[in-house]
Design an enzyme around this catalytic site. Structure first.
Site, PDB file in Angstrom:
ATOM      1  N   LYS A  34       9.414  -2.336  -8.126  1.00 49.83           N
ATOM      2  CA  LYS A  34       8.402  -3.381  -8.272  1.00 49.83           C
ATOM      3  C   LYS A  34       8.905  -4.474  -9.209  1.00 49.83           C
ATOM      4  CE  LYS A  34       4.409  -0.195  -8.096  1.00 49.83           C
ATOM      5  NZ  LYS A  34       3.657  -0.767  -6.962  1.00 49.83           N
ATOM      6  N   ASP A  89       8.170   2.451  -2.507  1.00 50.34           N
ATOM      7  CA  ASP A  89       6.985   2.007  -3.242  1.00 50.34           C
ATOM      8  C   ASP A  89       5.700   2.352  -2.491  1.00 50.34           C
ATOM      9  OD1 ASP A  89       5.594   0.886  -5.326  1.00 50.34           O
ATOM     10  OD2 ASP A  89       5.708  -1.161  -4.547  1.00 50.34           O
ATOM     11  N   GLU A  94       4.674   5.466  -2.104  1.00 54.18           N
ATOM     12  CA  GLU A  94       4.852   6.873  -2.441  1.00 54.18           C
ATOM     13  C   GLU A  94       3.553   7.664  -2.451  1.00 54.18           C
ATOM     14  OE1 GLU A  94       2.781   5.568  -5.679  1.00 54.18           O
ATOM     15  OE2 GLU A  94       4.431   4.513  -4.695  1.00 54.18           O
ATOM     16  N   ARG A 103       1.011   7.865  -0.462  1.00 59.42           N
ATOM     17  CA  ARG A 103       0.632   8.531   0.791  1.00 59.42           C
ATOM     18  C   ARG A 103       1.475   9.785   1.032  1.00 59.42           C
ATOM     19  NH1 ARG A 103       1.630   3.226   4.101  1.00 59.42           N
ATOM     20  NH2 ARG A 103       1.026   2.465   2.042  1.00 59.42           N
TER      21      ARG A 103
END
Length: 502
Positions: free
Chosen positions: A280, A350, A352, A354
């Site tokens: 990020k 990013d 992650e 789920r």
């Protein structure tokens, strides 16, 4: 936590709050739009008769103030009047709007923020309802929440509220519901606000164990990395692999005798999210301590259900991991085998959350066989793009279940909007080398995330709800019962809904 007491006849109070409600215009319409009033037609607001006998001169003074200060009676509006050398020395006029639970919740929050005294008495209307008492108390407790790690001395604030009602005993159950709801919401806020330098998966699991020990009837088990590997929780392990602190799966259970309904609650518990190798930008990373807000919500709601002795069996599953960048972090393009056997090609590290939810959902279906399955997660930024900061996105194929949760949230003061689970987008999940892409690059990010999770619900597909609450989980400023920082979104909704099930 602030002390709130119901009392029939308080005496000697220095600060008094009087509720104010709007007055509808009764003069003939003169071309105004609906809802407009004319100042020449009468007062903007009125004081309802109170359960507490008040001096006539005080009531006359308060009534005279209403038009002078343009107090409309709208929920949460306030005017503080100083009465030098008289009792009470402070008079607070506070609007309650339609005088429903939401209006009283806003009034309670306004009192907590406006009052500079350590103690205040609130003169409730003579016809006060339990819902009004609950709303008022929740507003007071939630708006007075503070989370500070600094050692600087805080200025003294409100510590005691006396709520004057004709029959205190009649309203004690409503006050207790408010107390439990506020305490568990504040617990969730504490967990979410805690910096990630402290909040490792192990630390968070320990906090849950300690909290559960205070409630008879709760049981808790923790799967550590070795057991997760042995049982095939590939998603949780993959996300946690890059961290020096390994992942955990916490299973918290409330199983009262005679419960006929079993609900499994699943909450995303990413204690910090760098984005992994798909890292990020700095601004997007600063508040990633909040990425375990879903886990905090389902744990807090289960604690509240146990404290209230709700006759519903609840299993809360909190998959906890820290998504870090290192030589052992999972990569975009890796294929992960989840609990139960389904595989995911990880197109974006990013995305992650789920992956850990998928394991927990599949485990719930295969091993726990609940009647209803709910997951709640700070899952996508697309939630905020679609619905802004106040609404969560809710997905379900079950109309009755979706409306029940949305209705519980509306009553509790937490908003959700039902979004489409359109099968037109299912094709975007197709991978050439695995069962599923974890995060299709096709837009509609919140919808495709929900569709991905649906693949792990098996025969519970029509009894499952997914709540994407990334946006309302954090507030940039004070707003009614919400304070700047973690909101504890979901706790109040789940407690109301679970109470309705019971």
């Amino acid at each position: 936590m602030l002390t709130i007491r119901l009392i029939a006849d308080p005496t000697g109070f220095d600060a008094l709050a009087l509720p104010v409600r709007p007055v509808e215009a009764t003069a003939p319409d003169r071309g105004r739009s609906t809802g407009e009033t004319d100042r020449d037609e009468g007062p903007l607001a009125e004081l309802p008769p109170t359960a507490l006998a008040l001096p006539e001169d005080l009531l006359a003074e308060a009534t005279a103030l209403l038009p002078l200060v343009e107090q409309t009676g709208s929920a949460g509006t306030t005017h503080l009047s100083v009465r030098a050398l008289r009792q009470p020395s402070r008079l607070l006029l506070v609007g309650v709007g339609a005088a429903d639970e939401a209006g009283w919740r806003a009034a309670g929050a306004a009192i907590a923020r406006t009052t500079r005294e350590t103690s205040i008495t609130i003169a409730m209307p003579a016809d006060v309802t339990p819902e009004a008492v609950r709303g008022l108390a929740e507003g007071l407790w939630l708006a007075s929440y503070r989370f500070r790690l600094a050692q600087a001395t805080e200025p003294a604030g409100l510590t005691e509220v006396l709520v004057a009602v004709a029959d205190p005993a009649a309203h004690e159950p409503a006050l207790e519901l408010a107390r439990v709801t506020a305490r568990t919401t504040r617990f969730a806020r504490d967990l979410i606000n805690t910096p990630s330098s402290t909040k490792s998966p192990q630390w968070l699991a320990d906090q849950i164990v300690a909290a559960a020990a205070e409630h008879p009837g709760l049981t808790v088990s923790i799967r550590e990395p070795e057991q997760l590997a042995a049982e095939g929780f590939g998603g949780i392990l993959a996300v946690g692999n890059g961290s020096a602190t390994g992942p955990r799966l916490v299973e918290l259970s409330w199983h009262p005798a005679g419960a006929s309904t079993h609900v499994v609650l699943v909450g995303k518990g990413i204690t910090f999210d760098t984005g992994g190798i798909s890292i990020k930008p700095r601004e997007a990373m600063k508040l990633m301590r909040k990425d375990m807000a879903g886990a905090a919500a389902i744990v807090a709601a289960t604690l509240g259900a146990a404290e209230l002795r709700l006759p519903v069996r609840i299993t809360a599953l909190a998959p906890l991991a820290e998504n870090m960048v290192s030589g052992s972090a999972f990569r975009p393009g890796d294929v992960i085998r989840h609990y139960g056997g389904l595989t995911s090609e990880t197109t974006n590290s990013d995305a992650e959350g789920r992956l850990v939810l998928a394991d927990a959902l599949a485990y719930a279906v295969e091993r726990l066989a609940p009647d209803l399955l709910i997951d709640i997660a700070t899952l996508t930024g697309a939630n905020a793009v679609a619905l802004g900061k106040r609404h969560a996105a809710l997905y379900s194929e079950n109309d009755e279940l979706a409306e029940a949760l949305i209705g519980a949230g509306r009553t509790a003061g937490e908003l959700a909007w039902r979004m489409p689970l359109t099968n037109d987008y299912v094709e975007y999940l197709g991978s050439d080398i695995a069962d599923l892409y974890s995060a299709p690059a096709s837009g509609a990010g919140s919808v495709t995330a929900a569709l991905y999770l649906r693949e792990f619900t098996g025969p519970l597909r029509d009894r499952w709800v997914h709540v994407d609450m990334s946006a309302p989980s954090w507030a940039e400023g004070n707003d009614g019962p919400v304070v700047k920082g973690a909101t504890g979104y979901g706790v109040r909704t789940l407690l109301r809904w679970l109470g309705d099930l019971g």
